[in-house]
Design an enzyme around this catalytic site. Sequence first.
Site, PDB file in Angstrom:
ATOM      1  N   PHE A 129       0.861  -1.180   0.000  1.00  0.00           N
ATOM      2  CA  PHE A 129       0.000   0.000   0.000  1.00  0.00           C
ATOM      3  C   PHE A 129       0.896   1.228   0.000  1.00  0.00           C
ATOM      4  O   PHE A 129       1.715   1.408   0.901  1.00  0.00           O
ATOM      5  CB  PHE A 129      -0.926   0.034   1.211  1.00  0.00           C
ATOM      6  N   ASP A 217       9.498   2.919   0.918  1.00  0.00           N
ATOM      7  CA  ASP A 217       8.370   3.654   1.479  1.00  0.00           C
ATOM      8  C   ASP A 217       8.418   3.464   2.996  1.00  0.00           C
ATOM      9  O   ASP A 217       7.991   2.438   3.535  1.00  0.00           O
ATOM     10  CB  ASP A 217       7.072   3.100   0.885  1.00  0.00           C
ATOM     11  N   LYS A 246       3.674  10.819   7.924  1.00  0.00           N
ATOM     12  CA  LYS A 246       3.099  10.413   9.209  1.00  0.00           C
ATOM     13  C   LYS A 246       3.816  10.997  10.425  1.00  0.00           C
ATOM     14  O   LYS A 246       3.579  12.123  10.831  1.00  0.00           O
ATOM     15  CB  LYS A 246       3.013   8.893   9.271  1.00  0.00           C
TER      16      LYS A 246
END
Length: 389
Positions: A129, A217, A246
């Site tokens: 994802f 990522d 984040k």
Amino acid sequence: MTAACLMSTYQPLALSFTRGLGTRLWDQQGLEYLDAVAGVAVTNVGHSHPKLVSAISEQAGLLLHTSNLYSIDWQQRLALRLTQLSGLDRAFFNNSGAEANETALKLARLHGWKKGIEQPLVVVMENAFHGRTLGTMAASDGPSVRLGFQRLPGDFIKVGFGDLHALDAITAQWGTRIAAVLLEPIQGESGVLIAPPGYLKTLRDHCTRHGWLMMLDEIQTGIGRTGTWFAFEHEGIVPDVMTLAKGLGNGVPIGACLVKASVAQLFTPGSHGSTFGGNPLACRVGCTVLDIIEEQGLLHNAARQGGHLLARLRMELDECAQVVAIRGKGLMIGIELAIPYRDLARRAAHEHGLLINVTRGKIIRLLPPLTLDGKEVEMIVRAITRLLN
């Protein structure tokens, strides 16, 4: 107030919070909850950290935005800090993880173009994802994410996460067209799936040998989540490209793409940009988050408390028939259940005062703030045990 004016893109619990402090949140009725989600790996230094509140307040009274038409001092400071910590050389700032990954994918295209590849391919992982823009959806896996959006842009080859034999096979078939590999060091949305030991190191060697960019990522794993600044450190490697978001902003939107100097040269003035990316407020927040993690020793705490939480969960749930596996690194832990159970997150909140996340329908994902202490570890273990038993 009503949610009738919002698009139906989420299915939130009937639970709304009015304030937070450290690892705790309070709802509109004044009830207290232990936050083991941290805004999905965002509030790494906890809610309303006084040093962060002070920095935001002061910067809001000084300067919020000028645009990248001018030099931004806090942007340069944050870039310096992140490159020093990561071993990479240059940074580009934007507003989210998906945007950071789009930046990486543009670099992969340019890298292929520079090598004379007319239709460059990027290798991505099954169950990955990377975001919800069209480009990052194309790089992601899972029919629920992609449903209704075909045909997606980009040329990608998917291989099994951690499967070196599959990597050899696609190299033999498509090697001359491959420009880069994009992957998460630990797959978060898929349920905290961890690659076999040595996989990232072997992949690093493979990319170097074939002239591919290794792009990690680290949007969920970065900024201390796994007990080191970045998850790639566990394997003693450095990627060519890394994306962050984040935890870097602790709730203030910011994304970053860090690259080696040779990769940075692929971009030239006008080839990429962002109106809000790298604004003074977001970058000062990023610098303050790094300060707090260093000053409070939160990398060590994440590793220590994460190891303790993992061990205690395995001990208490050893004979629980519903549990298939418990896995994790630092304060990133997944509890895989045999079958999906409805309302686990709601029941955990309302019956046990614990905020959890359930991904893929049957994997409890724990991502508490890095400030978690031993007493709170026991609170999580007790609540999860009661929830499942």
